[in-house]
Design a protein around this motif. Structure first.
Motif, PDB file in Angstrom:
ATOM      1  N   GLN A   2      17.957  42.352   4.223  1.00 18.45           N
ATOM      2  CA  GLN A   2      19.174  42.117   4.996  1.00 18.45           C
ATOM      3  C   GLN A   2      18.785  41.557   6.355  1.00 18.45           C
ATOM      4  O   GLN A   2      17.640  41.698   6.807  1.00 18.45           O
ATOM      5  CB  GLN A   2      19.977  43.407   5.167  1.00 18.45           C
ATOM      6  N   PHE A   3      19.756  40.910   7.003  1.00 22.65           N
ATOM      7  CA  PHE A   3      19.491  40.260   8.285  1.00 22.65           C
ATOM      8  C   PHE A   3      20.635  40.508   9.254  1.00 22.65           C
ATOM      9  O   PHE A   3      21.767  40.770   8.852  1.00 22.65           O
ATOM     10  CB  PHE A   3      19.326  38.746   8.100  1.00 22.65           C
ATOM     11  N   ASP A   4      20.296  40.400  10.529  1.00 23.70           N
ATOM     12  CA  ASP A   4      21.302  40.381  11.579  1.00 23.70           C
ATOM     13  C   ASP A   4      21.018  39.127  12.410  1.00 23.70           C
ATOM     14  O   ASP A   4      20.228  39.145  13.339  1.00 23.70           O
ATOM     15  CB  ASP A   4      21.216  41.649  12.423  1.00 23.70           C
ATOM     16  N   PHE A   5      21.616  38.029  12.001  1.00 19.77           N
ATOM     17  CA  PHE A   5      21.413  36.700  12.569  1.00 19.77           C
ATOM     18  C   PHE A   5      19.969  36.211  12.392  1.00 19.77           C
ATOM     19  O   PHE A   5      19.184  36.211  13.341  1.00 19.77           O
ATOM     20  CB  PHE A   5      21.825  36.666  14.047  1.00 19.77           C
ATOM     21  N   PRO A   6      19.617  35.787  11.172  1.00 23.65           N
ATOM     22  CA  PRO A   6      18.294  35.191  10.971  1.00 23.65           C
ATOM     23  C   PRO A   6      18.181  33.898  11.762  1.00 23.65           C
ATOM     24  O   PRO A   6      19.150  33.147  11.898  1.00 23.65           O
ATOM     25  CB  PRO A   6      18.258  34.940   9.461  1.00 23.65           C
ATOM     26  N   ALA A   7      16.999  33.632  12.270  1.00 22.15           N
ATOM     27  CA  ALA A   7      16.819  32.483  13.171  1.00 22.15           C
ATOM     28  C   ALA A   7      15.715  31.567  12.651  1.00 22.15           C
ATOM     29  O   ALA A   7      15.947  30.697  11.823  1.00 22.15           O
ATOM     30  CB  ALA A   7      16.543  32.972  14.579  1.00 22.15           C
ATOM     31  N   GLY A   8      14.486  31.750  13.152  1.00 20.54           N
ATOM     32  CA  GLY A   8      13.406  30.877  12.735  1.00 20.54           C
ATOM     33  C   GLY A   8      12.891  31.191  11.348  1.00 20.54           C
ATOM     34  O   GLY A   8      13.088  32.292  10.818  1.00 20.54           O
ATOM     35  N   ILE A   9      12.200  30.217  10.754  1.00 23.44           N
ATOM     36  CA  ILE A   9      11.614  30.401   9.428  1.00 23.44           C
ATOM     37  C   ILE A   9      10.373  29.527   9.331  1.00 23.44           C
ATOM     38  O   ILE A   9      10.307  28.443   9.918  1.00 23.44           O
ATOM     39  CB  ILE A   9      12.633  30.073   8.316  1.00 23.44           C
ATOM     40  N   ALA A  10       9.358  30.020   8.614  1.00 19.63           N
ATOM     41  CA  ALA A  10       8.117  29.264   8.428  1.00 19.63           C
ATOM     42  C   ALA A  10       7.538  29.614   7.068  1.00 19.63           C
ATOM     43  O   ALA A  10       7.765  30.708   6.540  1.00 19.63           O
ATOM     44  CB  ALA A  10       7.113  29.588   9.531  1.00 19.63           C
ATOM     45  N   VAL A  11       6.767  28.675   6.501  1.00 16.28           N
ATOM     46  CA  VAL A  11       6.089  28.865   5.220  1.00 16.28           C
ATOM     47  C   VAL A  11       4.642  28.441   5.400  1.00 16.28           C
ATOM     48  O   VAL A  11       4.376  27.346   5.901  1.00 16.28           O
ATOM     49  CB  VAL A  11       6.751  28.035   4.103  1.00 16.28           C
ATOM     50  N   ASN A  12       3.696  29.292   4.990  1.00 16.16           N
ATOM     51  CA  ASN A  12       2.291  28.913   5.149  1.00 16.16           C
ATOM     52  C   ASN A  12       1.766  28.212   3.896  1.00 16.16           C
ATOM     53  O   ASN A  12       2.503  27.992   2.928  1.00 16.16           O
ATOM     54  CB  ASN A  12       1.433  30.126   5.548  1.00 16.16           C
ATOM     55  N   SER A  13       0.476  27.861   3.899  1.00 13.96           N
ATOM     56  CA  SER A  13      -0.082  27.086   2.795  1.00 13.96           C
ATOM     57  C   SER A  13      -0.167  27.879   1.505  1.00 13.96           C
ATOM     58  O   SER A  13      -0.337  27.308   0.423  1.00 13.96           O
ATOM     59  CB  SER A  13      -1.472  26.566   3.168  1.00 13.96           C
ATOM     60  N   GLN A  14      -0.056  29.199   1.586  1.00 12.87           N
ATOM     61  CA  GLN A  14      -0.022  30.048   0.399  1.00 12.87           C
ATOM     62  C   GLN A  14       1.411  30.307  -0.066  1.00 12.87           C
ATOM     63  O   GLN A  14       1.644  31.108  -0.957  1.00 12.87           O
ATOM     64  CB  GLN A  14      -0.715  31.378   0.702  1.00 12.87           C
ATOM     65  N   ASN A  15       2.357  29.603   0.564  1.00  9.35           N
ATOM     66  CA  ASN A  15       3.780  29.713   0.247  1.00  9.35           C
ATOM     67  C   ASN A  15       4.335  31.114   0.510  1.00  9.35           C
ATOM     68  O   ASN A  15       5.278  31.563  -0.146  1.00  9.35           O
ATOM     69  CB  ASN A  15       4.064  29.260  -1.187  1.00  9.35           C
ATOM     70  N   ASN A  16       3.730  31.805   1.482  1.00 13.98           N
ATOM     71  CA  ASN A  16       4.371  33.004   2.024  1.00 13.98           C
ATOM     72  C   ASN A  16       5.465  32.566   2.997  1.00 13.98           C
ATOM     73  O   ASN A  16       5.254  31.647   3.795  1.00 13.98           O
ATOM     74  CB  ASN A  16       3.360  33.884   2.756  1.00 13.98           C
ATOM     75  N   ILE A  17       6.601  33.219   2.932  1.00 13.64           N
ATOM     76  CA  ILE A  17       7.779  32.825   3.708  1.00 13.64           C
ATOM     77  C   ILE A  17       8.038  33.901   4.760  1.00 13.64           C
ATOM     78  O   ILE A  17       8.088  35.097   4.436  1.00 13.64           O
ATOM     79  CB  ILE A  17       9.004  32.678   2.787  1.00 13.64           C
ATOM     80  N   TYR A  18       8.215  33.472   6.005  1.00 12.38           N
ATOM     81  CA  TYR A  18       8.459  34.391   7.112  1.00 12.38           C
ATOM     82  C   TYR A  18       9.800  34.048   7.757  1.00 12.38           C
ATOM     83  O   TYR A  18      10.082  32.876   8.036  1.00 12.38           O
ATOM     84  CB  TYR A  18       7.345  34.289   8.150  1.00 12.38           C
ATOM     85  N   VAL A  19      10.615  35.069   8.009  1.00 11.83           N
ATOM     86  CA  VAL A  19      11.944  34.876   8.590  1.00 11.83           C
ATOM     87  C   VAL A  19      12.086  35.779   9.808  1.00 11.83           C
ATOM     88  O   VAL A  19      11.845  36.994   9.720  1.00 11.83           O
ATOM     89  CB  VAL A  19      13.055  35.220   7.570  1.00 11.83           C
ATOM     90  N   SER A  20      12.464  35.207  10.935  1.00 16.22           N
ATOM     91  CA  SER A  20      12.723  36.041  12.117  1.00 16.22           C
ATOM     92  C   SER A  20      14.134  36.603  12.023  1.00 16.22           C
ATOM     93  O   SER A  20      15.116  35.869  11.954  1.00 16.22           O
ATOM     94  CB  SER A  20      12.526  35.246  13.407  1.00 16.22           C
ATOM     95  N   ASP A  21      14.190  37.925  11.978  1.00 15.55           N
ATOM     96  CA  ASP A  21      15.449  38.672  11.865  1.00 15.55           C
ATOM     97  C   ASP A  21      15.830  39.077  13.293  1.00 15.55           C
ATOM     98  O   ASP A  21      15.503  40.164  13.762  1.00 15.55           O
ATOM     99  CB  ASP A  21      15.200  39.873  10.958  1.00 15.55           C
TER     100      ASP A  21
END
Length: 360
Positions: free
Chosen positions: A325-344
């Motif tokens: 769940q999120f409360d206004f997700p903002a930035g997002i990035a994906v690394n070369s291993q296709n791990n996904i990061y989301v700033s909540d």
């Protein structure tokens, strides 16, 4: 009359019979001993004694999820991996970036600093403090950052500039405020770097993409205000693909659009709404090695994943504080291993996911 020969034969037979016994019955031929018939099986025969197997407790090994392949399956899902936070806690994290070693950089906006983690979320270091001087950051509470080679580019929006650091936090340079007092930006929002090292910046309320070299020299700009295809209104997220094409998220137009490096419109998709595949305030934008497009759908409190033609692959999220769940997700990035990061952002954390095939 009997002849002498007949009499002799008769006497011979009498002698033979006498020698064999006086009975006139033939000698009985002995019969073979008859075995008793084999009885039908009654399952009563004893089984051989087999020792029981050793007692053991099996160890459960969860299946390894299959990463979504280049040849796309019909559907996918985002699987939660971990929550990432700093030892002294993040406060309104926004921009995210990863480097060639899969380290993660977080713009911790309210604390005016950059926090660095390894790919698993282990804290490595932090740098920055509030201020207007060299190496200082003054954030409006949001903003992006980008990593390229051994450098990190930070959107310092209250100072209306871009700050450049080494990936261990040493200040290199900054630009955005000109010597004559003019400024390059109204309020820079997000930043991305192409394969040549050129820096692309989105500017709040300014429908232009501005381009600089790695040292801040102005190279050009493009963009035209409007609401249709190829037009820009309030551009936030930016990502650059392997062909150096530029993908933009337009917060007000609710569009995801692709442009060439010099600003020629190529394609786009998006429709305002709350249904799956629709957008309300797309904010952050990222691409993976397969060309999938990741969007933080800010006002819908979710993340959606698309193909370049706008086909929805996966979505996750609702408003709340639990994992996924999120409360206004903002930035997002994906690394070369296709791990996904989301700033909540309002939950003051980063969530890590991976894209996997849905099981039938």
């Amino acid at each position: 009359m009997h002849s002498p020969l007949k009499s002799a034969l008769a006497m011979f037979f009498v002698l033979v019979l006498a020698a064999c016994g006086s009975s006139t019955n033939p000698t009985a031929i002995p019969q073979p001993t008859q075995l008793p018939p084999t009885p039908a099986s009654t399952n009563t025969l004893p089984s051989p004694t087999i020792p029981p197997p050793p007692t053991f407790t099996p160890t459960f090994i969860p299946p390894t999820p299959t990463l979504f392949p280049p040849t796309l399956a019909p559907s996918a899902r985002l699987e939660f991996v971990a929550t990432i936070d700093a030892p002294d806690k993040l406060s309104r994290p926004d921009g995210l970036a990863t480097d060639a070693e899969n380290n993660l950089y977080v713009l911790d906006a309210r604390k005016n600093r950059v926090v660095k983690f390894d790919a698993s979320g282990k804290f490595l270091l932090k740098w920055g403090k509030a201020g207007i001087g060299k190496g200082e950051i003054l954030s409006l509470g949001w903003g992006g950052l980008a990593s390229h080679r051994d450098f990190v580019y930070v959107v310092d929006n209250a100072n209306t500039r871009i700050d450049k650091f080494t990936n261990d936090g040493k200040f290199v340079t900054m630009w955005g405020q000109n010597a004559d007092g003019t400024r390059e930006f109204v309020r820079p929002i997000y930043v991305a770097v192409n394969s040549q090292g050129n820096v692309y910046v989105t500017d709040d309320e300014n429908p232009e993409i501005k381009i600089f070299d790695a040292d801040g020299k102005f190279l050009g700009k493009w963009g035209e205000k409007g609401t249709g295809a190829g037009r820009l209104s309030h551009v936030t997220g930016i990502a650059i693909d392997s062909q150096d094409n530029v993908w933009l998220a337009d917060f007000e137009n609710n569009l995801i659009q692709q442009f060439s490096a010099d600003g020629k419109y190529l394609t786009g998709f998006g429709k305002k709404g709350t249904a799956l595949g629709e957008l309300t305030g797309p904010n952050g934008l990222a691409l993976d090695s397969f060309g999938h497009i990741y969007v933080t759908d800010r006002m819908n409190h979710r993340v959606q994943v698309f193909l370049p033609d706008g086909t929805l692959l996966a979505a996750i999220g609702s408003r709340g504080k639990a994992n996924e769940q999120f409360d206004f997700p903002a930035g997002i990035a994906v690394n070369s291993q296709n791990n996904i990061y989301v700033s909540d952002e309002r939950n003051n954390r980063v969530q890590q996911f991976r894209l996997v095939q849905s099981q039938p």
